[in-house]
Design a protein around this motif. Structure first.
Motif, PDB file in Angstrom:
ATOM      1  N   SER A  95       4.662  -1.513   5.069  1.00 16.66           N
ATOM      2  CA  SER A  95       4.747  -2.539   6.112  1.00 16.66           C
ATOM      3  C   SER A  95       4.659  -1.909   7.497  1.00 16.66           C
ATOM      4  CB  SER A  95       6.051  -3.320   5.975  1.00 16.66           C
ATOM      5  OG  SER A  95       6.120  -3.987   4.736  1.00 16.66           O
ATOM      6  N   GLY A  96       5.323  -0.768   7.667  1.00 16.71           N
ATOM      7  CA  GLY A  96       5.266  -0.077   8.946  1.00 16.71           C
ATOM      8  C   GLY A  96       3.862   0.404   9.268  1.00 16.71           C
ATOM      9  N   LEU A  97       3.171   0.973   8.275  1.00 15.76           N
ATOM     10  CA  LEU A  97       1.800   1.423   8.484  1.00 15.76           C
ATOM     11  C   LEU A  97       0.877   0.249   8.803  1.00 15.76           C
ATOM     12  CD1 LEU A  97       1.398   4.090   5.639  1.00 15.76           C
ATOM     13  CD2 LEU A  97       1.779   4.487   8.076  1.00 15.76           C
ATOM     14  N   PHE A  98       1.075  -0.853   8.084  1.00 14.82           N
ATOM     15  CA  PHE A  98       0.274  -2.044   8.351  1.00 14.82           C
ATOM     16  C   PHE A  98       0.500  -2.535   9.784  1.00 14.82           C
ATOM     17  CE2 PHE A  98      -0.228  -6.640   8.573  1.00 14.82           C
ATOM     18  CZ  PHE A  98      -1.516  -6.813   8.077  1.00 14.82           C
ATOM     19  N   ALA A  99       1.759  -2.536  10.223  1.00 14.22           N
ATOM     20  CA  ALA A  99       2.070  -2.989  11.577  1.00 14.22           C
ATOM     21  C   ALA A  99       1.401  -2.105  12.622  1.00 14.22           C
ATOM     22  CB  ALA A  99       3.582  -3.008  11.790  1.00 14.22           C
ATOM     23  N   LEU A 100       1.382  -0.799  12.397  1.00 15.25           N
ATOM     24  CA  LEU A 100       0.740   0.118  13.342  1.00 15.25           C
ATOM     25  C   LEU A 100      -0.769  -0.121  13.402  1.00 15.25           C
ATOM     26  CD1 LEU A 100       2.632   3.445  12.533  1.00 15.25           C
ATOM     27  CD2 LEU A 100       2.848   2.062  14.617  1.00 15.25           C
ATOM     28  N   LEU A 101      -1.379  -0.298  12.241  1.00 14.66           N
ATOM     29  CA  LEU A 101      -2.815  -0.554  12.197  1.00 14.66           C
ATOM     30  C   LEU A 101      -3.149  -1.905  12.814  1.00 14.66           C
ATOM     31  CD1 LEU A 101      -3.525   0.726   8.566  1.00 14.66           C
ATOM     32  CD2 LEU A 101      -4.250   1.825  10.701  1.00 14.66           C
ATOM     33  N   PHE A 102      -2.322  -2.908  12.502  1.00 15.59           N
ATOM     34  CA  PHE A 102      -2.532  -4.243  13.066  1.00 15.59           C
ATOM     35  C   PHE A 102      -2.411  -4.204  14.584  1.00 15.59           C
ATOM     36  CE2 PHE A 102      -1.058  -8.375  14.526  1.00 15.59           C
ATOM     37  CZ  PHE A 102      -1.970  -9.244  13.917  1.00 15.59           C
ATOM     38  N   ASN A 103      -1.426  -3.465  15.082  1.00 12.35           N
ATOM     39  CA  ASN A 103      -1.250  -3.351  16.526  1.00 12.35           C
ATOM     40  C   ASN A 103      -2.467  -2.715  17.178  1.00 12.35           C
ATOM     41  OD1 ASN A 103       0.541  -3.080  19.102  1.00 12.35           O
ATOM     42  ND2 ASN A 103      -0.156  -0.991  18.712  1.00 12.35           N
ATOM     43  N   ALA A 104      -3.017  -1.666  16.555  1.00 12.68           N
ATOM     44  CA  ALA A 104      -4.186  -0.990  17.119  1.00 12.68           C
ATOM     45  C   ALA A 104      -5.369  -1.946  17.229  1.00 12.68           C
ATOM     46  CB  ALA A 104      -4.552   0.221  16.254  1.00 12.68           C
ATOM     47  N   LEU A 152      -5.586  -0.008   3.628  1.00  9.97           N
ATOM     48  CA  LEU A 152      -5.356   1.296   4.239  1.00  9.97           C
ATOM     49  C   LEU A 152      -3.874   1.661   4.236  1.00  9.97           C
ATOM     50  CD1 LEU A 152      -7.788   1.187   7.310  1.00  9.97           C
ATOM     51  CD2 LEU A 152      -8.009   2.585   5.250  1.00  9.97           C
ATOM     52  N   ALA A 153      -3.024   0.672   4.547  1.00  7.83           N
ATOM     53  CA  ALA A 153      -1.581   0.920   4.554  1.00  7.83           C
ATOM     54  C   ALA A 153      -1.082   1.267   3.159  1.00  7.83           C
ATOM     55  CB  ALA A 153      -0.843  -0.305   5.096  1.00  7.83           C
ATOM     56  N   LEU A 154      -1.581   0.568   2.166  1.00 10.57           N
ATOM     57  CA  LEU A 154      -1.170   0.827   0.782  1.00 10.57           C
ATOM     58  C   LEU A 154      -1.652   2.191   0.313  1.00 10.57           C
ATOM     59  CD1 LEU A 154       0.196  -0.245  -1.754  1.00 10.57           C
ATOM     60  CD2 LEU A 154      -1.973  -1.303  -2.411  1.00 10.57           C
ATOM     61  N   LEU A 155      -2.893   2.537   0.631  1.00 11.54           N
ATOM     62  CA  LEU A 155      -3.424   3.842   0.246  1.00 11.54           C
ATOM     63  C   LEU A 155      -2.654   4.969   0.916  1.00 11.54           C
ATOM     64  CD1 LEU A 155      -7.279   3.148   0.323  1.00 11.54           C
ATOM     65  CD2 LEU A 155      -5.851   3.569  -1.694  1.00 11.54           C
ATOM     66  N   GLY A 156      -2.316   4.786   2.181  1.00 16.68           N
ATOM     67  CA  GLY A 156      -1.540   5.796   2.888  1.00 16.68           C
ATOM     68  C   GLY A 156      -0.167   5.994   2.268  1.00 16.68           C
ATOM     69  N   THR A 157       0.455   4.891   1.862  1.00 15.06           N
ATOM     70  CA  THR A 157       1.776   4.972   1.231  1.00 15.06           C
ATOM     71  C   THR A 157       1.694   5.668  -0.122  1.00 15.06           C
ATOM     72  OG1 THR A 157       2.426   2.909   2.330  1.00 15.06           O
ATOM     73  CG2 THR A 157       3.767   3.632   0.474  1.00 15.06           C
TER      74      THR A 157
END
Length: 231
Positions: A95-104, A152-157
């Motif tokens: 969720s944190g990674l998704f939020a960072l990507l979404f923000n970008a 992308l967030a899921l793959l990173g996790t």
């Protein structure tokens, strides 16, 4: 497994802070490349934008990571062995990674429209959510964008799962965990005090001033100012 000194499980928080700062910095770089020569770049301007931007990014990352830091501090050590804890931690990281990507992506699109970081207009979007979402869905393939960011967030996790489990299950006494959180909170509040004013007011070029900021930080500041001036 013998107890270890800092960072122990708090190394997980440190890793996420680093990732957040990296994401914010890369977003700034992308926006700077988009602005190009309009910012009237000089060596001094580049240095000021980079240093002030890093200060904003680090402050924001530390503040955003405080809830996770507190949770990992109070989490009993025996709970870290449960699969449920691993799954919930993985979901939190994803969720944190998704939020960072979404923000970008959101910052890029917002800049494309207003040549600015998040401001009072972004706050107004919260009020007219239905209309804004409708316009965005007409202009962009929202489903594909969200699906791509989620993937992308899921793959990173998944790629970091072994490191996450290693960090999470490292034995650390409560005193050590409390020390880590105290250092984290003190640093976050100290940096917040340093940037709480208009730290970029000395930057004369408006583009440089905007680029030096941090999107989430500016959004919260705009929201607070909106609440203060609301009749």
């Amino acid at each position: 497994m013998k107890p270890v000194a800092l960072p122990g499980r708090y190394g997980l928080v440190r890793d996420l802070i680093f990732i957040a700062v990296l994401a914010f910095s890369l977003t700034r770089l992308a926006l700077a490349l988009r602005v190009g020569g309009e910012a009237d770049w000089t060596i001094e301007t580049v240095a000021n934008v980079a240093l002030l931007g890093l200060l904003y990014d680090l402050t924001t990352a530390l503040l955003l990571a405080l809830p996770l830091g507190l949770l990992l501090t109070v989490l009993p050590e025996r709970w870290t062995r449960f699969r449920t804890t691993w799954i919930l931690t993985g979901l939190a990281i994803a969720s944190g990674l998704f939020a960072l990507l979404f923000n970008a992506v959101a910052e890029w699109l917002f800049w494309d429209e207003f040549s600015s970081r998040f401001n009072f207009i972004a706050v107004d979007y919260l009020i007219y959510t239905n209309e804004v979402i409708g316009n965005i869905r007409q202009s962009y393939p929202v489903g594909w964008i969200l699906g791509g960011l989620g993937s992308l967030a899921l793959l990173g996790t998944l790629a970091a799962r072994q490191r996450v489990l290693q960090r999470l299950t490292v034995a650390a006494p409560l005193k050590t965990r409390l020390t880590g959180f105290a250092i984290h909170a003190l640093l976050a509040l100290s940096l917040l005090a340093a940037v709480s004013g208009d730290a970029g007011e000395n930057l004369r070029n408006v583009y440089a001033r905007e680029l030096a900021g941090n999107g989430p930080f500016e959004f919260v500041r705009a929201f607070k100012n909106n609440e203060i001036h609301r009749p």
